[in-house]
Design a protein around this motif. Structure first.
Motif, PDB file in Angstrom:
ATOM      1  N   ARG A 145      -8.236   1.678 -29.294  1.00 40.31           N
ATOM      2  CA  ARG A 145      -7.433   0.455 -29.299  1.00 40.31           C
ATOM      3  C   ARG A 145      -8.273  -0.758 -29.701  1.00 40.31           C
ATOM      4  N   GLU A 149      -7.698  -3.076 -32.956  1.00 39.47           N
ATOM      5  CA  GLU A 149      -7.544  -4.528 -32.815  1.00 39.47           C
ATOM      6  C   GLU A 149      -8.550  -5.274 -33.695  1.00 39.47           C
ATOM      7  N   ILE A 152      -7.450  -4.940 -37.337  1.00 35.84           N
ATOM      8  CA  ILE A 152      -6.300  -5.817 -37.595  1.00 35.84           C
ATOM      9  C   ILE A 152      -6.781  -7.252 -37.798  1.00 35.84           C
ATOM     10  N   ASP A 162      -0.555 -10.510 -41.396  1.00 38.53           N
ATOM     11  CA  ASP A 162      -0.344 -10.736 -39.968  1.00 38.53           C
ATOM     12  C   ASP A 162      -0.562  -9.414 -39.238  1.00 38.53           C
ATOM     13  N   GLU A 163      -0.493  -9.426 -37.915  1.00 36.39           N
ATOM     14  CA  GLU A 163      -0.819  -8.239 -37.122  1.00 36.39           C
ATOM     15  C   GLU A 163       0.070  -7.055 -37.480  1.00 36.39           C
ATOM     16  N   ARG A 164       1.366  -7.295 -37.629  1.00 35.50           N
ATOM     17  CA  ARG A 164       2.292  -6.207 -37.948  1.00 35.50           C
ATOM     18  C   ARG A 164       1.990  -5.619 -39.321  1.00 35.50           C
ATOM     19  N   GLN A 165       1.751  -6.486 -40.302  1.00 32.59           N
ATOM     20  CA  GLN A 165       1.459  -6.011 -41.655  1.00 32.59           C
ATOM     21  C   GLN A 165       0.151  -5.225 -41.698  1.00 32.59           C
ATOM     22  N   TYR A 167      -1.288  -3.589 -39.225  1.00 34.67           N
ATOM     23  CA  TYR A 167      -1.134  -2.281 -38.565  1.00 34.67           C
ATOM     24  C   TYR A 167      -0.342  -1.325 -39.448  1.00 34.67           C
ATOM     25  N   GLU A 168       0.737  -1.802 -40.041  1.00 32.69           N
ATOM     26  CA  GLU A 168       1.555  -0.945 -40.896  1.00 32.69           C
ATOM     27  C   GLU A 168       0.764  -0.464 -42.108  1.00 32.69           C
ATOM     28  N   HIS A 169      -0.108  -1.316 -42.621  1.00 32.83           N
ATOM     29  CA  HIS A 169      -0.957  -0.917 -43.747  1.00 32.83           C
ATOM     30  C   HIS A 169      -1.873   0.236 -43.336  1.00 32.83           C
ATOM     31  N   ARG A 171      -1.469   2.296 -40.814  1.00 31.18           N
ATOM     32  CA  ARG A 171      -0.674   3.474 -40.494  1.00 31.18           C
ATOM     33  C   ARG A 171      -0.250   4.210 -41.766  1.00 31.18           C
TER      34      ARG A 171
END
Length: 206
Positions: A145, A149, A152, A162-165, A167-169, A171
């Motif tokens: 984790r 973090e 990210i 941003d954080e969501r982008q 992480y999705e990248h 993943r």
């Protein structure tokens, strides 16, 4: 008989037991009872520097006359450790505590208490292993984790995600590479550290 207790008892019939104790009536009594239970016995004396290899259970003498016995510790040995105590003096008790033994027998040994001590000690060892596995898994999860973090944050600083982008990248890349997100995060962190060493870690527009 409870199923878990039955398994522990049946397991004893294939257990390799090392007995680290000087020859004499006490050792003979212990060995005779262990043979009745069905254990495979290996006798070891004089006291070795390290616990016997390839033993599932080690019965070993703890005595203030044997400094080596205080160096054995259950957390550093794969086998179940059962201490054989000469006396219940403060010094001997201190040595026992240092070993973190899973069980203890005190002289004079009695055949009636050997089986119960062996079963309880094996159970304690199995519990210790399960708990350590849980701790290792938790530590690995926490480490992953923190790594994610950090990755990210780096992707946000250097690629304006941003954080969501971010992480999705990671993943998405993990799916393509058939690895975990944590492994992709490690790649991001390692690449960033490598760029820093080369003096090429400036942010966009920096």
């Amino acid at each position: 008989m409870d199923a878990s207790v039955r398994r522990l008892y049946e397991d004893l019939r294939s257990v390799a037991v090392a007995v680290v104790y000087p020859p004499g009536e006490d050792r003979d009594l212990l060995v005779e009872q262990l043979k009745r239970i069905g254990c495979r016995i290996h006798l070891c004396w004089p006291f070795p520097e390290n616990p016997p290899a390839n033993a599932d259970v080690v019965f070993f003498q703890v005595s203030q006359l044997l400094q080596g016995s205080s160096a054995w510790c259950a957390s550093e040995v794969d086998a179940t450790l059962i201490a054989l105590s000469e006396y219940e003096t403060p010094t001997t008790l201190k040595l026992l505590l240092k070993t973190h033994a899973h069980g203890v027998l005190t002289r004079p040994f009695r055949s009636a208490g050997i089986l119960s001590t062996l079963v309880l000690a094996r159970s304690a060892k199995l519990f210790q292993v399960r708990q350590q596995n849980k701790i290792d898994k938790l530590e690995s999860t926490i480490k992953s984790r923190r790594l994610i973090e950090k990755a990210i944050r780096l992707l946000g600083e250097h690629h304006r995600l941003d954080e969501r982008q971010a992480y999705e990248h990671m993943r998405g890349r993990a799916t393509q590479l058939r690895v975990s997100v944590a492994e992709v995060a490690a790649m991001v962190v390692e690449a960033s550290e490598a760029m820093e060493k080369l003096g090429l870690s400036g942010k966009p527009g920096g």
